[in-house]
Design an enzyme around this catalytic site. Structure first.
Site, PDB file in Angstrom:
ATOM      1  N   ALA A   1      13.036   4.337   8.548  1.00 14.22           N
ATOM      2  CA  ALA A   1      13.047   3.813   9.913  1.00 14.22           C
ATOM      3  C   ALA A   1      12.702   2.326   9.891  1.00 14.22           C
ATOM      4  O   ALA A   1      11.755   1.919   9.207  1.00 14.22           O
ATOM      5  CB  ALA A   1      12.040   4.557  10.776  1.00 14.22           C
TER       6      ALA A   1
ATOM      7  N   ALA B   1       6.480  13.042 -12.925  1.00 16.01           N
ATOM      8  CA  ALA B   1       6.191  13.876 -11.749  1.00 16.01           C
ATOM      9  C   ALA B   1       6.662  15.323 -11.949  1.00 16.01           C
ATOM     10  O   ALA B   1       6.198  16.228 -11.259  1.00 16.01           O
ATOM     11  CB  ALA B   1       6.881  13.284 -10.525  1.00 16.01           C
TER      12      ALA B   1
ATOM     13  N   VAL C   1      -5.951  -0.577  -0.732  1.00 18.45           N
ATOM     14  CA  VAL C   1      -7.024  -1.458  -1.222  1.00 18.45           C
ATOM     15  C   VAL C   1      -6.598  -2.122  -2.525  1.00 18.45           C
ATOM     16  O   VAL C   1      -6.232  -1.445  -3.492  1.00 18.45           O
ATOM     17  CB  VAL C   1      -8.332  -0.670  -1.460  1.00 18.45           C
ATOM     18  CG1 VAL C   1      -9.448  -1.615  -1.905  1.00 18.45           C
ATOM     19  CG2 VAL C   1      -8.757   0.089  -0.212  1.00 18.45           C
TER      20      VAL C   1
ATOM     21  N   LYS D   1     -10.618  -3.037   3.938  1.00 17.31           N
ATOM     22  CA  LYS D   1     -10.589  -2.461   2.581  1.00 17.31           C
ATOM     23  C   LYS D   1     -11.998  -2.089   2.113  1.00 17.31           C
ATOM     24  O   LYS D   1     -12.202  -1.056   1.485  1.00 17.31           O
ATOM     25  CB  LYS D   1      -9.953  -3.471   1.620  1.00 17.31           C
ATOM     26  CG  LYS D   1      -8.465  -3.713   1.912  1.00 17.31           C
ATOM     27  CD  LYS D   1      -7.973  -4.963   1.214  1.00 17.31           C
ATOM     28  CE  LYS D   1      -6.493  -5.190   1.430  1.00 17.31           C
ATOM     29  NZ  LYS D   1      -6.056  -6.543   1.065  1.00 17.31           N
TER      30      LYS D   1
HETATM   31  P1  NAP Z   1       6.621  -5.983   6.697  1.00 21.19           P
HETATM   32  O1  NAP Z   1       7.266  -6.702   5.596  1.00 21.19           O
HETATM   33  O2  NAP Z   1       6.404  -6.676   7.991  1.00 21.19           O
HETATM   34  O3  NAP Z   1       7.442  -4.630   6.976  1.00 21.19           O
HETATM   35  C1  NAP Z   1       7.239  -3.820   8.079  1.00 21.19           C
HETATM   36  C2  NAP Z   1       8.402  -2.866   8.202  1.00 21.19           C
HETATM   37  O4  NAP Z   1       8.159  -1.980   9.298  1.00 21.19           O
HETATM   38  C3  NAP Z   1       9.731  -3.551   8.479  1.00 21.19           C
HETATM   39  O5  NAP Z   1      10.763  -2.920   7.754  1.00 21.19           O
HETATM   40  C4  NAP Z   1       9.933  -3.330   9.979  1.00 21.19           C
HETATM   41  O6  NAP Z   1      11.300  -3.261  10.335  1.00 21.19           O
HETATM   42  C5  NAP Z   1       9.315  -1.958  10.140  1.00 21.19           C
HETATM   43  N1  NAP Z   1       8.884  -1.703  11.504  1.00 21.19           N
HETATM   44  C6  NAP Z   1       7.976  -2.392  12.241  1.00 21.19           C
HETATM   45  N2  NAP Z   1       7.848  -1.837  13.464  1.00 21.19           N
HETATM   46  C7  NAP Z   1       8.696  -0.801  13.503  1.00 21.19           C
HETATM   47  C8  NAP Z   1       9.041   0.165  14.489  1.00 21.19           C
HETATM   48  N3  NAP Z   1       8.478   0.143  15.703  1.00 21.19           N
HETATM   49  N4  NAP Z   1       9.953   1.105  14.200  1.00 21.19           N
HETATM   50  C9  NAP Z   1      10.541   1.117  12.970  1.00 21.19           C
HETATM   51  N5  NAP Z   1      10.270   0.252  11.994  1.00 21.19           N
HETATM   52  C10 NAP Z   1       9.358  -0.705  12.256  1.00 21.19           C
HETATM   53  O7  NAP Z   1       5.188  -5.428   6.248  1.00 21.19           O
HETATM   54  P2  NAP Z   1       4.677  -5.142   4.766  1.00 21.19           P
HETATM   55  O8  NAP Z   1       4.144  -6.410   4.183  1.00 21.19           O
HETATM   56  O9  NAP Z   1       5.688  -4.366   4.027  1.00 21.19           O
HETATM   57  O10 NAP Z   1       3.379  -4.253   5.064  1.00 21.19           O
HETATM   58  C11 NAP Z   1       3.487  -2.895   5.427  1.00 21.19           C
HETATM   59  C12 NAP Z   1       2.093  -2.239   5.355  1.00 21.19           C
HETATM   60  O11 NAP Z   1       1.602  -2.354   4.021  1.00 21.19           O
HETATM   61  C13 NAP Z   1       1.018  -2.893   6.223  1.00 21.19           C
HETATM   62  O12 NAP Z   1       0.149  -1.901   6.684  1.00 21.19           O
HETATM   63  C14 NAP Z   1       0.291  -3.837   5.255  1.00 21.19           C
HETATM   64  O13 NAP Z   1      -1.030  -4.083   5.656  1.00 21.19           O
HETATM   65  C15 NAP Z   1       0.335  -2.997   4.013  1.00 21.19           C
HETATM   66  N6  NAP Z   1       0.232  -3.735   2.756  1.00 21.19           N
HETATM   67  C16 NAP Z   1       0.998  -4.837   2.517  1.00 21.19           C
HETATM   68  C17 NAP Z   1       0.922  -5.499   1.313  1.00 21.19           C
HETATM   69  C18 NAP Z   1       1.747  -6.708   1.004  1.00 21.19           C
HETATM   70  O14 NAP Z   1       1.550  -7.325  -0.044  1.00 21.19           O
HETATM   71  N7  NAP Z   1       2.695  -7.087   1.855  1.00 21.19           N
HETATM   72  C19 NAP Z   1       0.030  -5.030   0.328  1.00 21.19           C
HETATM   73  C20 NAP Z   1      -0.761  -3.892   0.582  1.00 21.19           C
HETATM   74  C21 NAP Z   1      -0.643  -3.253   1.809  1.00 21.19           C
HETATM   75  P3  NAP Z   1      12.248  -4.594  10.316  1.00 21.19           P
HETATM   76  O15 NAP Z   1      12.366  -4.982   8.861  1.00 21.19           O
HETATM   77  O16 NAP Z   1      13.526  -4.124  10.857  1.00 21.19           O
HETATM   78  O17 NAP Z   1      11.533  -5.599  11.144  1.00 21.19           O
HETATM   79  N1  HSE Z   2      -2.550  -9.325   3.264  1.00 27.06           N
HETATM   80  C1  HSE Z   2      -3.114  -8.570   2.209  1.00 27.06           C
HETATM   81  C2  HSE Z   2      -3.698  -9.502   1.171  1.00 27.06           C
HETATM   82  C3  HSE Z   2      -2.054  -7.693   1.593  1.00 27.06           C
HETATM   83  O1  HSE Z   2      -3.377 -10.704   1.198  1.00 27.06           O
HETATM   84  O2  HSE Z   2      -4.488  -9.065   0.345  1.00 27.06           O
HETATM   85  C4  HSE Z   2      -2.597  -6.729   0.562  1.00 27.06           C
HETATM   86  O3  HSE Z   2      -3.400  -5.766   1.155  1.00 27.06           O
END
Ligand code: NAP
Ligand code: HSE
Length: 438
Positions: A43, A33, A133, A206
Protein backbone atom coordinates in the site's frame (compact mmCIF):
# COMPACT_ATOMS: atom_id res chain seq x y z
CA UNK A 1 6.42 -25.59 0.82
CA UNK A 2 4.87 -22.46 -0.65
CA UNK A 3 6.41 -19.09 0.33
CA UNK A 4 4.96 -17.16 3.28
CA UNK A 5 2.93 -14.15 2.08
CA UNK A 6 3.81 -10.62 3.13
CA UNK A 7 1.89 -7.35 2.76
CA UNK A 8 3.77 -4.03 2.97
CA UNK A 9 2.27 -0.82 4.29
CA UNK A 10 4.60 1.69 2.62
CA UNK A 11 7.20 1.31 -0.09
CA UNK A 12 9.41 4.33 0.62
CA UNK A 13 13.02 4.33 1.84
CA UNK A 14 12.69 1.23 4.06
CA UNK A 15 9.99 -0.54 2.03
CA UNK A 16 12.06 -0.07 -1.14
CA UNK A 17 15.12 -1.48 0.67
CA UNK A 18 13.16 -4.57 1.78
CA UNK A 19 11.93 -5.16 -1.75
CA UNK A 20 15.51 -5.06 -3.09
CA UNK A 21 17.08 -7.20 -0.33
CA UNK A 22 14.36 -9.86 -0.57
CA UNK A 23 14.82 -10.03 -4.34
CA UNK A 24 18.62 -10.09 -4.29
CA UNK A 25 19.06 -12.57 -1.43
CA UNK A 26 15.93 -14.66 -1.88
CA UNK A 27 17.77 -17.98 -2.13
CA UNK A 28 19.93 -17.38 0.99
CA UNK A 29 16.85 -16.21 2.90
CA UNK A 30 14.80 -19.25 1.80
CA UNK A 31 17.57 -21.58 3.00
CA UNK A 32 17.56 -19.86 6.40
CA UNK A 33 13.81 -19.48 6.88
CA UNK A 34 12.91 -22.94 5.55
CA UNK A 35 10.60 -21.45 2.92
CA UNK A 36 10.49 -18.42 0.65
CA UNK A 37 9.27 -14.98 1.75
CA UNK A 38 7.16 -13.28 -0.91
CA UNK A 39 5.74 -9.77 -0.99
CA UNK A 40 2.21 -10.06 -2.41
CA UNK A 41 0.80 -6.59 -1.92
CA UNK A 42 1.98 -3.09 -1.01
CA UNK A 43 0.00 0.00 0.00
CA UNK A 44 1.31 3.45 -0.97
CA UNK A 45 -0.04 6.92 -1.75
CA UNK A 46 1.65 7.32 -5.15
CA UNK A 47 0.67 4.13 -7.00
CA UNK A 48 2.43 4.99 -10.28
CA UNK A 49 5.82 5.42 -8.60
CA UNK A 50 5.35 2.13 -6.72
CA UNK A 51 4.30 0.23 -9.87
CA UNK A 52 7.50 1.35 -11.57
CA UNK A 53 9.52 -0.03 -8.62
CA UNK A 54 7.85 -3.46 -8.62
CA UNK A 55 7.48 -3.78 -12.41
CA UNK A 56 7.94 -7.37 -13.61
CA UNK A 57 7.00 -8.94 -10.23
CA UNK A 58 3.72 -10.27 -8.77
CA UNK A 59 3.43 -7.49 -6.18
CA UNK A 60 -0.02 -5.85 -6.32
CA UNK A 61 -0.12 -2.12 -5.52
CA UNK A 62 -3.02 -0.48 -3.72
CA UNK A 63 -3.73 2.97 -2.32
CA UNK A 64 -6.00 1.51 0.36
CA UNK A 65 -3.84 0.35 3.28
CA UNK A 66 -6.82 -1.49 4.83
CA UNK A 67 -6.87 -3.74 1.77
CA UNK A 68 -3.50 -5.13 2.93
CA UNK A 69 -4.42 -5.73 6.57
CA UNK A 70 -7.70 -7.42 5.61
CA UNK A 71 -6.36 -9.54 2.76
CA UNK A 72 -6.80 -13.24 3.71
CA UNK A 73 -3.82 -14.06 1.48
CA UNK A 74 -1.43 -11.90 3.62
CA UNK A 75 0.11 -13.66 6.63
CA UNK A 76 2.60 -11.01 7.80
CA UNK A 77 1.92 -7.27 7.64
CA UNK A 78 5.01 -5.01 7.57
CA UNK A 79 4.17 -1.49 8.75
CA UNK A 80 6.45 1.14 7.17
CA UNK A 81 4.14 4.13 6.89
CA UNK A 82 5.41 5.84 10.05
CA UNK A 83 3.49 8.18 12.37
CA UNK A 84 1.28 7.08 15.21
CA UNK A 85 -2.37 7.53 14.20
CA UNK A 86 -3.01 5.62 10.99
CA UNK A 87 -0.12 3.25 11.79
CA UNK A 88 -1.72 2.36 15.14
CA UNK A 89 -5.12 1.73 13.54
CA UNK A 90 -3.61 -0.43 10.81
CA UNK A 91 -1.44 -2.46 13.20
CA UNK A 92 -4.35 -3.06 15.57
CA UNK A 93 -6.55 -4.09 12.61
CA UNK A 94 -3.83 -6.45 11.34
CA UNK A 95 -3.55 -8.07 14.80
CA UNK A 96 -7.32 -8.29 15.03
CA UNK A 97 -7.29 -10.14 11.70
CA UNK A 98 -4.75 -12.64 13.08
CA UNK A 99 -1.76 -11.34 11.09
CA UNK A 100 1.76 -11.23 12.47
CA UNK A 101 3.22 -7.73 12.35
CA UNK A 102 6.73 -6.45 11.66
CA UNK A 103 7.31 -2.74 12.17
CA UNK A 104 10.20 -0.26 12.04
CA UNK A 105 8.06 2.36 13.76
CA UNK A 106 9.62 3.32 17.09
CA UNK A 107 7.22 6.23 17.66
CA UNK A 108 4.28 3.83 17.42
CA UNK A 109 5.82 1.38 19.91
CA UNK A 110 7.07 4.00 22.37
CA UNK A 111 3.62 5.60 22.52
CA UNK A 112 1.26 2.65 21.97
CA UNK A 113 3.48 -0.41 22.46
CA UNK A 114 1.77 -1.50 25.70
CA UNK A 115 -1.60 -1.64 23.92
CA UNK A 116 -0.16 -3.25 20.76
CA UNK A 117 1.70 -6.01 22.63
CA UNK A 118 -1.29 -6.76 24.88
CA UNK A 119 -3.51 -7.17 21.80
CA UNK A 120 -0.92 -9.35 20.05
CA UNK A 121 -0.52 -11.52 23.15
CA UNK A 122 -4.29 -12.01 23.35
CA UNK A 123 -4.56 -12.88 19.66
CA UNK A 124 -1.50 -15.17 19.74
CA UNK A 125 0.40 -13.28 17.03
CA UNK A 126 3.94 -11.85 16.96
CA UNK A 127 4.91 -8.20 16.70
CA UNK A 128 8.58 -7.94 15.70
CA UNK A 129 10.46 -4.63 15.77
CA UNK A 130 14.21 -5.09 15.32
CA UNK A 131 14.39 -2.17 12.85
CA UNK A 132 12.76 0.22 15.32
CA UNK A 133 16.02 0.72 17.25
CA UNK A 134 19.45 1.48 15.80
CA UNK A 135 18.66 0.57 12.17
CA UNK A 136 20.63 -2.48 11.08
CA UNK A 137 22.16 -3.34 14.48
CA UNK A 138 20.49 -6.45 15.97
CA UNK A 139 20.27 -4.81 19.40
CA UNK A 140 16.74 -6.04 20.18
CA UNK A 141 17.83 -9.63 19.55
CA UNK A 142 20.96 -9.13 21.69
CA UNK A 143 19.10 -7.61 24.64
CA UNK A 144 16.05 -9.83 24.47
CA UNK A 145 17.83 -13.13 23.88
CA UNK A 146 21.62 -12.92 24.09
CA UNK A 147 21.79 -11.16 27.46
CA UNK A 148 18.94 -12.88 29.30
CA UNK A 149 21.29 -14.19 32.01
CA UNK A 150 22.13 -10.66 33.11
CA UNK A 151 20.67 -8.04 35.34
CA UNK A 152 21.08 -5.06 33.02
CA UNK A 153 22.67 -2.11 34.87
CA UNK A 154 22.68 0.51 32.16
CA UNK A 155 22.31 1.10 28.44
CA UNK A 156 23.88 4.06 26.65
CA UNK A 157 23.57 4.55 22.93
CA UNK A 158 24.05 6.77 19.93
CA UNK A 159 20.67 5.82 18.51
CA UNK A 160 19.84 8.57 16.06
CA UNK A 161 21.79 8.43 12.81
CA UNK A 162 20.70 11.85 11.55
CA UNK A 163 21.92 13.79 14.60
CA UNK A 164 25.18 11.84 14.72
CA UNK A 165 25.69 12.56 11.02
CA UNK A 166 25.09 16.28 11.68
CA UNK A 167 27.46 16.42 14.69
CA UNK A 168 30.23 14.55 12.81
CA UNK A 169 29.98 16.78 9.75
CA UNK A 170 29.92 19.95 11.87
CA UNK A 171 33.04 18.87 13.74
CA UNK A 172 35.04 17.41 10.85
CA UNK A 173 34.09 19.67 7.95
CA UNK A 174 32.97 22.74 9.87
CA UNK A 175 29.73 22.35 7.92
CA UNK A 176 26.60 24.32 8.83
CA UNK A 177 23.74 22.66 10.69
CA UNK A 178 21.03 23.19 8.06
CA UNK A 179 23.23 22.18 5.14
CA UNK A 180 24.03 18.81 6.80
CA UNK A 181 20.43 18.21 7.83
CA UNK A 182 19.35 18.64 4.18
CA UNK A 183 21.96 16.05 3.17
CA UNK A 184 20.68 13.58 5.82
CA UNK A 185 17.14 14.06 4.51
CA UNK A 186 18.26 13.54 0.94
CA UNK A 187 19.97 10.26 1.95
CA UNK A 188 16.73 9.00 3.57
CA UNK A 189 18.05 9.06 7.17
CA UNK A 190 15.73 11.65 8.67
CA UNK A 191 12.19 11.20 9.98
CA UNK A 192 9.25 12.66 8.02
CA UNK A 193 9.42 15.46 10.61
CA UNK A 194 13.18 16.00 11.12
CA UNK A 195 12.64 17.88 14.40
CA UNK A 196 12.14 14.37 15.84
CA UNK A 197 15.80 13.67 15.01
CA UNK A 198 17.21 17.03 16.06
CA UNK A 199 15.23 17.45 19.27
CA UNK A 200 16.08 13.97 20.54
CA UNK A 201 12.50 12.71 20.28
CA UNK A 202 13.36 9.85 17.91
CA UNK A 203 16.21 8.80 20.22
CA UNK A 204 13.83 8.95 23.20
CA UNK A 205 11.35 6.69 21.36
CA UNK A 206 14.15 4.15 20.84
CA UNK A 207 15.47 4.52 24.39
CA UNK A 208 11.96 3.87 25.73
CA UNK A 209 11.94 0.54 23.85
CA UNK A 210 15.46 -0.38 25.01
CA UNK A 211 14.63 0.40 28.64
CA UNK A 212 11.45 -1.67 28.47
CA UNK A 213 13.26 -4.79 27.24
CA UNK A 214 16.38 -4.15 29.33
CA UNK A 215 14.65 -3.67 32.67
CA UNK A 216 11.29 -5.38 32.15
CA UNK A 217 9.20 -2.20 32.55
CA UNK A 218 6.27 -0.97 30.43
CA UNK A 219 6.88 1.64 27.71
CA UNK A 220 6.93 5.07 29.39
CA UNK A 221 7.91 7.55 26.71
CA UNK A 222 6.11 10.37 28.51
CA UNK A 223 8.59 10.07 31.41
CA UNK A 224 11.73 10.28 29.23
CA UNK A 225 13.78 13.49 29.48
CA UNK A 226 14.58 14.82 26.01
CA UNK A 227 17.04 17.48 24.92
CA UNK A 228 18.33 17.76 21.34
CA UNK A 229 21.39 19.06 19.49
CA UNK A 230 19.99 22.30 18.07
CA UNK A 231 21.58 24.54 20.72
CA UNK A 232 25.06 22.97 20.53
CA UNK A 233 27.71 25.37 19.28
CA UNK A 234 30.97 24.71 17.45
CA UNK A 235 32.67 26.50 20.34
CA UNK A 236 31.50 23.86 22.84
CA UNK A 237 32.45 21.06 20.45
CA UNK A 238 35.95 22.62 20.25
CA UNK A 239 36.34 23.21 24.01
CA UNK A 240 35.19 19.65 24.71
CA UNK A 241 37.80 18.40 22.24
CA UNK A 242 40.53 20.38 24.04
CA UNK A 243 39.51 18.72 27.31
CA UNK A 244 39.64 15.23 25.75
CA UNK A 245 35.94 14.68 25.05
CA UNK A 246 33.55 14.26 22.09
CA UNK A 247 29.97 15.48 22.24
CA UNK A 248 27.36 12.93 21.15
CA UNK A 249 23.58 12.79 21.39
CA UNK A 250 23.27 9.92 23.84
CA UNK A 251 20.27 7.96 25.09
CA UNK A 252 20.90 6.70 28.63
CA UNK A 253 18.80 4.25 30.65
CA UNK A 254 20.26 3.44 34.04
CA UNK A 255 19.01 1.38 36.96
CA UNK A 256 19.59 3.14 40.32
CA UNK A 257 18.40 2.23 43.83
CA UNK A 258 15.80 5.03 43.58
CA UNK A 259 14.44 4.17 40.10
CA UNK A 260 15.28 4.22 36.40
CA UNK A 261 17.00 7.13 34.67
CA UNK A 262 15.61 7.61 31.15
CA UNK A 263 17.23 10.53 29.36
CA UNK A 264 18.39 11.76 25.96
CA UNK A 265 20.72 14.74 25.71
CA UNK A 266 24.03 15.88 24.20
CA UNK A 267 26.76 14.26 26.27
CA UNK A 268 30.51 14.62 26.62
CA UNK A 269 32.22 11.21 26.33
CA UNK A 270 35.99 10.67 26.78
CA UNK A 271 37.83 10.42 23.43
CA UNK A 272 39.30 7.08 24.43
CA UNK A 273 35.95 5.28 24.56
CA UNK A 274 35.10 3.38 21.37
CA UNK A 275 31.61 4.86 21.37
CA UNK A 276 33.05 8.39 21.27
CA UNK A 277 34.50 7.54 17.85
CA UNK A 278 31.23 6.48 16.23
CA UNK A 279 30.78 8.89 13.33
CA UNK A 280 28.31 9.77 10.59
CA UNK A 281 25.10 7.76 10.34
CA UNK A 282 26.59 4.92 12.38
CA UNK A 283 24.95 4.02 15.69
CA UNK A 284 26.37 2.18 18.70
CA UNK A 285 24.78 0.84 21.86
CA UNK A 286 26.73 0.01 25.02
CA UNK A 287 25.02 -2.40 27.39
CA UNK A 288 26.34 -3.10 30.87
CA UNK A 289 25.18 -6.41 32.33
CA UNK A 290 26.20 -7.66 35.78
CA UNK A 291 27.57 -10.97 34.44
CA UNK A 292 28.93 -10.10 31.00
CA UNK A 293 30.23 -6.60 31.81
CA UNK A 294 30.12 -4.04 28.99
CA UNK A 295 29.19 -5.11 25.46
CA UNK A 296 29.12 -2.79 22.44
CA UNK A 297 26.97 -3.09 19.32
CA UNK A 298 27.84 -1.01 16.26
CA UNK A 299 26.46 -0.52 12.75
CA UNK A 300 24.47 1.68 10.39
CA UNK A 301 21.63 3.37 12.25
CA UNK A 302 19.53 4.44 9.28
CA UNK A 303 19.21 4.09 5.52
CA UNK A 304 17.32 1.81 3.15
CA UNK A 305 19.24 -1.47 3.14
CA UNK A 306 20.66 -1.44 6.71
CA UNK A 307 17.11 -0.98 8.01
CA UNK A 308 15.81 -3.57 5.54
CA UNK A 309 18.39 -5.99 6.94
CA UNK A 310 16.67 -5.77 10.35
CA UNK A 311 13.14 -5.99 8.94
CA UNK A 312 13.99 -9.05 6.83
CA UNK A 313 15.60 -10.72 9.87
CA UNK A 314 12.26 -10.25 11.66
CA UNK A 315 10.45 -11.74 8.66
CA UNK A 316 12.71 -14.79 8.86
CA UNK A 317 12.07 -15.09 12.62
CA UNK A 318 8.31 -14.92 12.15
CA UNK A 319 8.48 -17.44 9.31
CA UNK A 320 10.42 -19.87 11.50
CA UNK A 321 8.21 -19.41 14.56
CA UNK A 322 4.69 -18.74 13.38
CA UNK A 323 3.62 -22.36 13.80
CA UNK A 324 5.15 -22.59 17.31
CA UNK A 325 2.99 -22.53 20.42
CA UNK A 326 2.62 -18.80 21.32
CA UNK A 327 3.58 -19.57 24.94
CA UNK A 328 6.99 -20.84 23.78
CA UNK A 329 7.90 -17.73 21.80
CA UNK A 330 10.28 -15.06 23.12
CA UNK A 331 8.09 -12.50 24.98
CA UNK A 332 7.69 -9.21 23.10
CA UNK A 333 9.39 -7.20 25.87
CA UNK A 334 11.85 -9.97 26.86
CA UNK A 335 10.13 -10.46 30.24
CA UNK A 336 6.89 -12.44 30.62
CA UNK A 337 3.96 -9.99 30.30
CA UNK A 338 2.75 -10.74 33.85
CA UNK A 339 6.27 -10.13 35.26
CA UNK A 340 6.77 -6.51 34.27
CA UNK A 341 8.06 -4.29 37.07
CA UNK A 342 6.55 -1.01 38.28
CA UNK A 343 9.90 0.51 39.34
CA UNK A 344 9.52 4.28 38.77
CA UNK A 345 11.24 6.36 36.10
CA UNK A 346 13.07 9.19 37.88
CA UNK A 347 12.39 12.85 37.14
CA UNK A 348 15.43 14.59 35.63
CA UNK A 349 16.06 16.58 38.84
CA UNK A 350 16.79 13.29 40.64
CA UNK A 351 19.42 12.17 38.10
CA UNK A 352 23.11 12.08 39.04
CA UNK A 353 25.74 12.72 36.39
CA UNK A 354 28.81 14.88 35.74
CA UNK A 355 28.68 18.23 33.94
CA UNK A 356 30.48 20.55 31.52
CA UNK A 357 29.71 24.17 32.40
CA UNK A 358 30.74 27.12 30.23
CA UNK A 359 30.53 30.58 31.78
CA UNK A 360 31.21 34.00 30.32
CA UNK A 361 32.32 36.29 33.12
CA UNK A 362 34.17 39.52 33.80
CA UNK A 363 37.92 38.95 34.18
CA UNK A 364 38.17 40.37 37.74
CA UNK A 365 39.67 39.14 41.03
CA UNK A 366 37.22 37.14 43.18
CA UNK A 367 34.92 36.08 40.33
CA UNK A 368 36.16 32.51 40.30
CA UNK A 369 35.99 32.35 44.11
CA UNK A 370 32.29 33.37 44.03
CA UNK A 371 31.53 30.66 41.47
CA UNK A 372 33.40 27.88 43.24
CA UNK A 373 31.70 28.81 46.54
CA UNK A 374 28.25 28.49 44.93
CA UNK A 375 29.22 25.07 43.59
CA UNK A 376 30.78 23.87 46.85
CA UNK A 377 27.72 24.96 48.87
CA UNK A 378 25.68 22.56 46.74
CA UNK A 379 28.11 19.62 47.00
CA UNK A 380 29.32 20.06 43.42
CA UNK A 381 33.00 19.35 43.14
CA UNK A 382 35.18 20.49 40.24
CA UNK A 383 37.15 17.88 38.30
CA UNK A 384 38.90 20.10 35.69
CA UNK A 385 38.90 23.71 34.58
CA UNK A 386 39.92 25.68 31.51
CA UNK A 387 40.15 29.46 31.42
CA UNK A 388 40.47 31.05 27.98
CA UNK A 389 42.70 34.11 27.82
CA UNK A 390 40.66 37.25 27.06
CA UNK A 391 41.20 38.80 23.63
CA UNK A 392 43.36 41.96 23.51
CA UNK A 393 41.52 44.79 25.29
CA UNK A 394 38.64 42.45 26.28
CA UNK A 395 37.40 42.21 29.86
CA UNK A 396 35.34 39.09 29.28
CA UNK A 397 36.58 35.57 29.64
CA UNK A 398 35.22 32.04 29.08
CA UNK A 399 35.60 29.61 31.97
CA UNK A 400 34.92 25.94 31.30
CA UNK A 401 34.47 23.60 34.25
CA UNK A 402 34.03 19.85 34.39
CA UNK A 403 32.38 18.63 37.57
CA UNK A 404 32.38 15.28 39.33
CA UNK A 405 29.05 13.46 39.54
CA UNK A 406 26.43 15.71 41.15
CA UNK A 407 22.68 15.83 41.63
CA UNK A 408 20.90 17.58 38.73
CA UNK A 409 18.67 19.51 41.16
CA UNK A 410 21.76 21.00 42.83
CA UNK A 411 23.31 21.88 39.48
CA UNK A 412 20.10 23.63 38.34
CA UNK A 413 20.16 25.61 41.57
CA UNK A 414 23.85 26.50 41.22
CA UNK A 415 23.39 27.66 37.61
CA UNK A 416 20.47 29.87 38.63
CA UNK A 417 22.59 31.38 41.43
CA UNK A 418 25.65 31.95 39.17
CA UNK A 419 23.46 33.69 36.60
CA UNK A 420 22.43 36.19 39.28
CA UNK A 421 26.04 37.28 39.88
CA UNK A 422 26.70 40.78 38.48
CA UNK A 423 29.99 39.49 37.04
CA UNK A 424 28.22 36.78 35.00
CA UNK A 425 27.63 38.01 31.45
CA UNK A 426 25.67 35.29 29.65
CA UNK A 427 23.47 32.25 30.31
CA UNK A 428 25.56 29.33 31.56
CA UNK A 429 25.95 26.49 29.04
CA UNK A 430 25.46 23.08 30.65
CA UNK A 431 26.20 19.79 28.89
CA UNK A 432 26.10 16.51 30.77
CA UNK A 433 29.14 14.25 30.86
CA UNK A 434 29.36 10.46 31.16
CA UNK A 435 32.57 8.49 31.64
CA UNK A 436 30.89 5.22 30.49
CA UNK A 437 33.57 3.16 32.20
CA UNK A 438 32.98 -0.43 33.14
P1 NAP B 1 9.17 7.04 3.74
O1 NAP B 1 10.32 6.92 2.85
O2 NAP B 1 8.52 8.36 3.92
O3 NAP B 1 8.05 5.98 3.27
C1 NAP B 1 6.75 5.97 3.76
C2 NAP B 1 5.91 5.11 2.85
O4 NAP B 1 4.58 5.03 3.39
C3 NAP B 1 5.78 5.64 1.43
O5 NAP B 1 5.83 4.58 0.51
C4 NAP B 1 4.39 6.28 1.43
O6 NAP B 1 3.78 6.24 0.15
C5 NAP B 1 3.65 5.33 2.35
N1 NAP B 1 2.48 5.95 2.95
C6 NAP B 1 2.42 7.05 3.75
N2 NAP B 1 1.15 7.30 4.11
C7 NAP B 1 0.39 6.37 3.53
C8 NAP B 1 -1.00 6.09 3.50
N3 NAP B 1 -1.87 6.86 4.15
N4 NAP B 1 -1.45 5.04 2.80
C9 NAP B 1 -0.57 4.25 2.11
N5 NAP B 1 0.75 4.45 2.09
C10 NAP B 1 1.23 5.50 2.79
O7 NAP B 1 9.53 6.53 5.21
P2 NAP B 1 10.70 5.53 5.64
O8 NAP B 1 11.96 6.31 5.81
O9 NAP B 1 10.69 4.34 4.76
O10 NAP B 1 10.24 5.14 7.12
C11 NAP B 1 9.20 4.23 7.35
C12 NAP B 1 9.19 3.84 8.85
O11 NAP B 1 10.44 3.25 9.17
C13 NAP B 1 9.04 5.00 9.82
O12 NAP B 1 8.31 4.57 10.93
C14 NAP B 1 10.49 5.33 10.23
O13 NAP B 1 10.56 5.93 11.49
C15 NAP B 1 11.05 3.94 10.26
N6 NAP B 1 12.50 3.84 10.07
C16 NAP B 1 13.13 4.51 9.06
C17 NAP B 1 14.48 4.38 8.88
C18 NAP B 1 15.21 5.08 7.77
O14 NAP B 1 16.44 5.02 7.73
N7 NAP B 1 14.53 5.74 6.85
C19 NAP B 1 15.22 3.56 9.75
C20 NAP B 1 14.57 2.88 10.80
C21 NAP B 1 13.19 3.03 10.94
P3 NAP B 1 4.32 7.19 -1.07
O15 NAP B 1 5.69 6.67 -1.41
O16 NAP B 1 3.36 6.94 -2.15
O17 NAP B 1 4.32 8.57 -0.52
N1 HSE C 1 15.62 9.06 11.57
C1 HSE C 1 16.20 7.93 12.19
C2 HSE C 1 17.67 8.18 12.45
C3 HSE C 1 16.03 6.72 11.30
O1 HSE C 1 18.22 9.13 11.87
O2 HSE C 1 18.27 7.47 13.23
C4 HSE C 1 16.47 5.43 11.94
O3 HSE C 1 15.63 5.09 12.99
Amino acid sequence: MRPIHVGLLGLGTVGGGIFKVLQRNQEEIRRRAGRGIEIRKAAVRDAEKARRLVAGTNVAITQDAYEVVRDPDVEIVVELIGGTDLARELVMAAIDNGKHVVTANKALLALHGNEVFAAAQKRGVMVAFEAAVAGGIPIIKALREGLTANRIEWIAGIINGTSNFILSQMRDRGAGFHEVLAEAQQRGYAEADPTFDIEGIDAAHKLTILAAIGFGIPMQFERAYTEGIAKLTRQDIRYADQLGYRIKLLGIARRTPEGIELRVHPTLIPHRRLIANVEGVMNAVLVKGDAVGSTLYYGAGAGAEPTASAVVADLVDVTRLHTADPESRVPHLAFQPDSLSDVPVLPMEAVRTAYYLRLRVLDRPGVLADITRILADRSISIDAMLQKEPDEGEEQVDIIMLTHVALERNVNDAIARIQELPTNLAPVTRIRLEELGS
